[in-house]
Write an enzyme that holds these catalytic residues in place. Structure first.
Site, PDB file in Angstrom:
ATOM      1  N   TYR A 103      -2.606   1.304   9.340  1.00 19.65           N
ATOM      2  CA  TYR A 103      -3.630   0.279   9.581  1.00 19.65           C
ATOM      3  C   TYR A 103      -3.950   0.165  11.064  1.00 19.65           C
ATOM      4  CZ  TYR A 103      -2.995  -1.291   4.840  1.00 19.65           C
ATOM      5  OH  TYR A 103      -2.959  -1.351   3.479  1.00 19.65           O
ATOM      6  N   ARG A 106       0.853  -1.192   0.000  1.00 25.37           N
ATOM      7  CA  ARG A 106       0.000   0.000   0.000  1.00 25.37           C
ATOM      8  C   ARG A 106       0.889   1.244   0.000  1.00 25.37           C
ATOM      9  NH1 ARG A 106      -4.960  -1.957   2.272  1.00 25.37           N
ATOM     10  NH2 ARG A 106      -6.453  -1.261   0.773  1.00 25.37           N
ATOM     11  N   GLN A 144      -0.454   2.503  -5.950  1.00 25.09           N
ATOM     12  CA  GLN A 144      -1.901   2.735  -5.774  1.00 25.09           C
ATOM     13  C   GLN A 144      -2.718   2.289  -6.978  1.00 25.09           C
ATOM     14  OE1 GLN A 144      -2.497   6.779  -4.514  1.00 25.09           O
ATOM     15  NE2 GLN A 144      -2.361   6.235  -2.356  1.00 25.09           N
ATOM     16  N   SER A 165      -8.155  -2.004  -2.571  1.00 27.60           N
ATOM     17  CA  SER A 165      -8.902  -0.740  -2.460  1.00 27.60           C
ATOM     18  C   SER A 165     -10.019  -0.658  -3.497  1.00 27.60           C
ATOM     19  CB  SER A 165      -7.976   0.461  -2.637  1.00 27.60           C
ATOM     20  OG  SER A 165      -7.185   0.618  -1.496  1.00 27.60           O
ATOM     21  N   ASP A 211      -3.721  -1.281  -6.759  1.00 28.16           N
ATOM     22  CA  ASP A 211      -4.272  -1.696  -5.468  1.00 28.16           C
ATOM     23  C   ASP A 211      -5.697  -2.244  -5.611  1.00 28.16           C
ATOM     24  OD1 ASP A 211      -5.127  -1.968  -2.883  1.00 28.16           O
ATOM     25  OD2 ASP A 211      -4.624   0.073  -2.251  1.00 28.16           O
TER      26      ASP A 211
HETATM   27  P1  NAD Z   1      -9.125  -2.416   6.556  1.00 26.87           P
HETATM   28  O1  NAD Z   1     -10.049  -3.112   5.648  1.00 26.87           O
HETATM   29  O2  NAD Z   1      -7.856  -3.097   6.985  1.00 26.87           O
HETATM   30  O3  NAD Z   1      -9.897  -1.975   7.903  1.00 26.87           O
HETATM   31  C1  NAD Z   1     -11.114  -1.299   7.875  1.00 26.87           C
HETATM   32  C2  NAD Z   1     -11.262  -0.401   9.075  1.00 26.87           C
HETATM   33  O4  NAD Z   1     -11.525  -1.161  10.260  1.00 26.87           O
HETATM   34  C3  NAD Z   1     -10.061   0.468   9.413  1.00 26.87           C
HETATM   35  O5  NAD Z   1     -10.435   1.810   9.276  1.00 26.87           O
HETATM   36  C4  NAD Z   1      -9.749   0.121  10.834  1.00 26.87           C
HETATM   37  O6  NAD Z   1      -9.307   1.235  11.601  1.00 26.87           O
HETATM   38  C5  NAD Z   1     -11.067  -0.395  11.336  1.00 26.87           C
HETATM   39  N1  NAD Z   1     -10.980  -1.182  12.576  1.00 26.87           N
HETATM   40  C6  NAD Z   1     -10.139  -2.206  12.867  1.00 26.87           C
HETATM   41  N2  NAD Z   1     -10.341  -2.636  14.138  1.00 26.87           N
HETATM   42  C7  NAD Z   1     -11.341  -1.898  14.650  1.00 26.87           C
HETATM   43  C8  NAD Z   1     -11.990  -1.870  15.906  1.00 26.87           C
HETATM   44  N3  NAD Z   1     -11.647  -2.695  16.906  1.00 26.87           N
HETATM   45  N4  NAD Z   1     -12.979  -0.966  16.090  1.00 26.87           N
HETATM   46  C9  NAD Z   1     -13.330  -0.111  15.086  1.00 26.87           C
HETATM   47  N5  NAD Z   1     -12.752  -0.086  13.879  1.00 26.87           N
HETATM   48  C10 NAD Z   1     -11.762  -0.970  13.666  1.00 26.87           C
HETATM   49  O7  NAD Z   1      -8.779  -1.009   5.978  1.00 26.87           O
HETATM   50  P2  NAD Z   1      -8.386  -0.547   4.499  1.00 26.87           P
HETATM   51  O8  NAD Z   1      -9.598  -0.157   3.797  1.00 26.87           O
HETATM   52  O9  NAD Z   1      -7.533  -1.588   3.888  1.00 26.87           O
HETATM   53  O10 NAD Z   1      -7.546   0.764   4.816  1.00 26.87           O
HETATM   54  C11 NAD Z   1      -6.919   0.972   6.063  1.00 26.87           C
HETATM   55  C12 NAD Z   1      -5.814   2.040   5.976  1.00 26.87           C
HETATM   56  O11 NAD Z   1      -4.949   1.846   4.859  1.00 26.87           O
HETATM   57  C13 NAD Z   1      -6.317   3.467   5.835  1.00 26.87           C
HETATM   58  O12 NAD Z   1      -5.488   4.301   6.589  1.00 26.87           O
HETATM   59  C14 NAD Z   1      -6.132   3.796   4.381  1.00 26.87           C
HETATM   60  O13 NAD Z   1      -5.994   5.165   4.147  1.00 26.87           O
HETATM   61  C15 NAD Z   1      -4.843   3.078   4.123  1.00 26.87           C
HETATM   62  N6  NAD Z   1      -4.715   2.785   2.698  1.00 26.87           N
HETATM   63  C16 NAD Z   1      -3.600   3.245   2.034  1.00 26.87           C
HETATM   64  C17 NAD Z   1      -3.463   3.012   0.658  1.00 26.87           C
HETATM   65  C18 NAD Z   1      -2.268   3.497  -0.104  1.00 26.87           C
HETATM   66  O14 NAD Z   1      -2.064   3.069  -1.198  1.00 26.87           O
HETATM   67  N7  NAD Z   1      -1.437   4.349   0.406  1.00 26.87           N
HETATM   68  C19 NAD Z   1      -4.428   2.319  -0.018  1.00 26.87           C
HETATM   69  C20 NAD Z   1      -5.552   1.842   0.687  1.00 26.87           C
HETATM   70  C21 NAD Z   1      -5.657   2.077   2.050  1.00 26.87           C
END
Ligand code: NAD
Length: 369
Positions: A228, A123, A128, A134, A131
């Protein structure tokens, strides 16, 4: 000339296809030959003639398609007999569900297939455009809001009609990653009043920018260096449960999308919380495949508990196969282009993206090694 093959997906209920016609054109322009199994894109809205008009050859069946393949593009992991159809030494790209079935990875290595798992693309900003987690989470979040809206016996928007005023639905999103954000945006577009719950501090601003209110915790320790969520302590879990109990009791629809990478989904909505909801309410659980965020969830089923419907959504992205395929196809095409040098596959394991997602290479399983 490297022959890229796109078989028809074999998993039950899978409506997506790994490559759509617009991407065929890109690969042909890059000097590759593209072969698509007849009917591979039909359910998603892409017909054989659409592929042919962009320069692909259509093969009558799977056997004919796999013949002479240098690279195979898939959505779902292959079954054993499908791995056996891939010519030795070819490459395989797909959502290979690393860790789910180690025997498949062993077999891929045995057949000297160089396999790349889309879920493991780092990530990082540079990656991106590849990805798929996403892109497919975007689709899943959108679908979750629509499922909630159709299962709920109430309107989402406020309506002022000759038959009187209808109050807007109250929707609570639990877990605001990529899927949760899209669920918020979609529920807002439908006119619901949306609240969102998470534990990472960065989420608050994102939620508010979508016109929803943030009602979660902002715990610095809940976020790792990569952005994360981490698994929370028992004490934090208790705090979460107390806060959620009140919010869930007030909600008409709850959409859960909380995940911790590499772990079973956290259980955030208890059976008691569901029992405390108004009759006719719905819970849509996007984490059903990783154990569920709700105690009542059964993957792939609707469970009715005291008048509340709990929907265990599986393969949400396949429910919108045209755009899910189009986005996935762009992701995988970008990875193919990344792996090419002068029209041939070049596996540079010093490259962070290639190394991050390459799971078998040179007859060995790299994943988990
Ligand atoms: P994910 O599917 O891993 O998780 C979904 C959500 O569940 C997260 O927001 C997490 O905080 C939440 N969560 C986990 N445990 C929890 C709990 N006990 N109570 C409440 N909420 C809880 O997430 P994702 O969609 O893969 O993305 C997560 C992070 O990765 C974000 O910060 C996103 O910006 C980042 N991201 C970065 C890129 C990149 O290319 N740079 C791409 C995608 C996502």
């Amino acid at each position: 000339m490297l022959r890229v093959v796109v078989p028809k997906e074999s998993a039950a209920g899978e409506a997506r296809v790994a490559l759509v016609p617009e991407s065929v054109k890109k690969l042909v322009e890059a000097g590759l030959e593209v072969v698509v199994e007849s009917g591979a894109g039909a359910v998603a809205g892409f017909l054989d003639e659409h592929y042919e008009s962009e320069g692909a050859r259509v093969a009558a069946d799977a056997k004919a398609a796999y013949e002479g393949a240098g690279m195979v593009l898939r959505v779902q992991p292959p079954q054993r007999e499908e791995v056996e159809r891939i010519p030795e030494g070819a490459a395989l790209l797909g959502m290979l569900a690393p860790g789910a079935d180690p025997e498949i990875f062993d077999l891929l290595a045995e057949r000297k297939i160089t396999a790349f798992s889309m879920e493991l693309i780092p990530r990082i900003t540079r990656a991106q455009k590849m990805d798929a987690l996403s892109s497919q989470a975007t689709v899943a979040g959108y679908r979750a809001a629509l499922i909630a809206a159709t299962k709920l016996g109430r309107f989402f928007p406020m309506l002022m009609t000759a038959a009187g005023t209808v109050a807007p639905a109250k929707v609570l999103i639990v877990g605001v990653g990529v899927a949760g954000l899209q669920a918020i945006a979609t529920a807002r577009r439908l006119g619901a009043m949306v609240q969102a719950f998470d534990i990472r501090p960065a989420v608050k601003e994102e939620v508010e920018s979508l016109g929803a209110s943030f009602v979660g915790l902002t715990l610095d320790e809940a976020e790792d260096e990569g952005g994360y969520a981490r698994e929370v302590s028992e004490d934090v879990h208790r705090q979460e449960q107390e806060l959620l109990a009140g919010l869930i009791a007030e909600a008409d629809a709850v959409i859960t999308a909380a995940q911790v990478p590499g772990k079973k989904a956290p259980v955030l909505v208890t059976e008691q919380m569901v029992a405390g909801m108004k009759a006719g309410s719905v819970v849509v659980d996007l984490a059903a495949e990783t154990g569920g965020n709700c105690e009542v969830t059964k993957a792939g089923e609707d469970v009715l508990l005291g008048g509340v419907t709990v929907v265990g959504v599986t393969n949400a992205a396949s429910g919108l196969p045209f755009h899910a395929s189009q986005m996935y196809s762009r992701n995988i095409t970008n990875l193919v282009q990344h792996l090419l040098s002068d029209g041939a596959l070049q596996v540079d394991l010093d490259d962070e993206i290639t190394s991050g997602c390459c799971v078998t290479e040179g007859g060995k399983v790299r994943y988990g090694a």
